[in-house]
Write a protein that holds these residues in place. Sequence first.
Motif, PDB file in Angstrom:
ATOM      1  N   UNK A 198     -33.702 101.991 -44.347  1.00  0.00           N
ATOM      2  CA  UNK A 198     -35.222 101.019 -44.172  1.00  0.00           C
ATOM      3  C   UNK A 198     -34.100  99.588 -42.649  1.00  0.00           C
ATOM      4  N   UNK A 199     -33.170  99.153 -42.623  1.00  0.00           N
ATOM      5  CA  UNK A 199     -31.938  98.640 -41.935  1.00  0.00           C
ATOM      6  C   UNK A 199     -31.638  99.306 -41.288  1.00  0.00           C
ATOM      7  N   UNK A 200     -31.441 100.062 -41.737  1.00  0.00           N
ATOM      8  CA  UNK A 200     -30.829 101.302 -40.315  1.00  0.00           C
ATOM      9  C   UNK A 200     -31.843 101.548 -39.214  1.00  0.00           C
ATOM     10  N   UNK A 201     -33.059 102.148 -39.792  1.00  0.00           N
ATOM     11  CA  UNK A 201     -33.841 102.265 -38.916  1.00  0.00           C
ATOM     12  C   UNK A 201     -34.244 101.304 -38.390  1.00  0.00           C
ATOM     13  N   UNK A 202     -34.302 100.117 -38.453  1.00  0.00           N
ATOM     14  CA  UNK A 202     -35.004  98.916 -38.073  1.00  0.00           C
ATOM     15  C   UNK A 202     -33.478  98.533 -37.126  1.00  0.00           C
ATOM     16  N   UNK A 203     -32.195  98.934 -37.286  1.00  0.00           N
ATOM     17  CA  UNK A 203     -31.324  98.817 -36.438  1.00  0.00           C
ATOM     18  C   UNK A 203     -30.993  99.681 -35.258  1.00  0.00           C
ATOM     19  N   UNK A 204     -31.530 100.959 -35.826  1.00  0.00           N
ATOM     20  CA  UNK A 204     -31.246 101.394 -35.219  1.00  0.00           C
ATOM     21  C   UNK A 204     -32.504 101.534 -33.686  1.00  0.00           C
ATOM     22  N   UNK A 205     -33.435 101.009 -33.780  1.00  0.00           N
ATOM     23  CA  UNK A 205     -34.308 101.215 -32.865  1.00  0.00           C
ATOM     24  C   UNK A 205     -35.124 101.903 -31.924  1.00  0.00           C
ATOM     25  N   UNK A 206     -34.244 102.404 -30.877  1.00  0.00           N
ATOM     26  CA  UNK A 206     -34.096 103.173 -29.577  1.00  0.00           C
ATOM     27  C   UNK A 206     -33.714 104.459 -30.417  1.00  0.00           C
ATOM     28  N   UNK A 207     -32.520 104.268 -30.902  1.00  0.00           N
ATOM     29  CA  UNK A 207     -31.933 105.769 -31.520  1.00  0.00           C
ATOM     30  C   UNK A 207     -32.359 106.078 -32.925  1.00  0.00           C
ATOM     31  N   UNK A 208     -31.724 107.230 -33.136  1.00  0.00           N
ATOM     32  CA  UNK A 208     -32.296 107.546 -34.732  1.00  0.00           C
ATOM     33  C   UNK A 208     -33.831 108.981 -34.252  1.00  0.00           C
ATOM     34  N   UNK A 209     -34.398 107.822 -35.177  1.00  0.00           N
ATOM     35  CA  UNK A 209     -35.203 108.268 -36.227  1.00  0.00           C
ATOM     36  C   UNK A 209     -36.722 107.768 -34.907  1.00  0.00           C
ATOM     37  N   UNK A 210     -36.232 107.087 -34.335  1.00  0.00           N
ATOM     38  CA  UNK A 210     -37.615 106.186 -33.511  1.00  0.00           C
ATOM     39  C   UNK A 210     -36.881 106.101 -31.983  1.00  0.00           C
ATOM     40  N   UNK A 211     -36.020 107.400 -31.273  1.00  0.00           N
ATOM     41  CA  UNK A 211     -36.108 107.583 -30.331  1.00  0.00           C
ATOM     42  C   UNK A 211     -37.020 108.282 -29.793  1.00  0.00           C
ATOM     43  N   UNK A 212     -37.434 109.028 -29.766  1.00  0.00           N
ATOM     44  CA  UNK A 212     -38.289 109.765 -29.314  1.00  0.00           C
ATOM     45  C   UNK A 212     -39.858 108.635 -29.282  1.00  0.00           C
ATOM     46  N   UNK A 213     -40.484 107.590 -29.998  1.00  0.00           N
ATOM     47  CA  UNK A 213     -41.508 107.451 -29.716  1.00  0.00           C
ATOM     48  C   UNK A 213     -41.440 106.467 -28.761  1.00  0.00           C
ATOM     49  N   UNK A 214     -42.600 105.859 -28.336  1.00  0.00           N
ATOM     50  CA  UNK A 214     -42.583 104.963 -26.993  1.00  0.00           C
ATOM     51  C   UNK A 214     -42.337 103.652 -27.594  1.00  0.00           C
ATOM     52  N   UNK A 215     -41.874 102.558 -26.238  1.00  0.00           N
ATOM     53  CA  UNK A 215     -41.928 101.208 -27.205  1.00  0.00           C
ATOM     54  C   UNK A 215     -43.032 100.615 -27.987  1.00  0.00           C
TER      55      UNK A 215
END
Length: 171
Positions: free
Chosen positions: A83-100
């Motif tokens: 979870x820390x990694x997901x939040x820290x990466x924000x616009x990279x990795x898992x969440x990079x293809x999502x809208x803002x």
Amino acid sequence: MSSCWGSACLLVFLGAALVSGKPCLYIGEHLKESHEYISNVLSLKVQDVGLDPLFSDVIRSNSSLQIKINLINATLEVYRRIFSSIVRQDNQGLLENLSETDRKEMTKKVEVLEHEIEHLTKTLGHVNHDKENILSKLQKIQVDDPLVQKKALAEFKEVFQAANVIIFPGC
């Protein structure tokens, strides 16, 4: 008269048994809603995350209570890191293809899950890292890998439920 009394006692007993026999579910509405949102946005279906679950060894372990607590603690620590990694990466990795907007909402939902993990971890106590091969396997999980993150999110409710069953074994 004693036949009526016996029947009444039997009905009360059966009613109590039915009420107490319900399985305990520790997944509150807020947690459930957050996890469903994440599952829908990230498409956390079997075909998308694969058939090889990350935490099945922990959930299905037939170990002693102390070992199960240690395994769940180690698993919760892996989730905390994910979870820390997901939040820290924000616009990279898992969440990079999502809208803002979706990234912000996803971050909020992951933080809800993170908060629940912190609460469980405090309840369970500290991890003893030298238990079984499962602990070693848990330590090797690549928390920054988007596929691992998706798998972990897909399995979250099952792991959360298993941890709560350990905390409240009489349920």
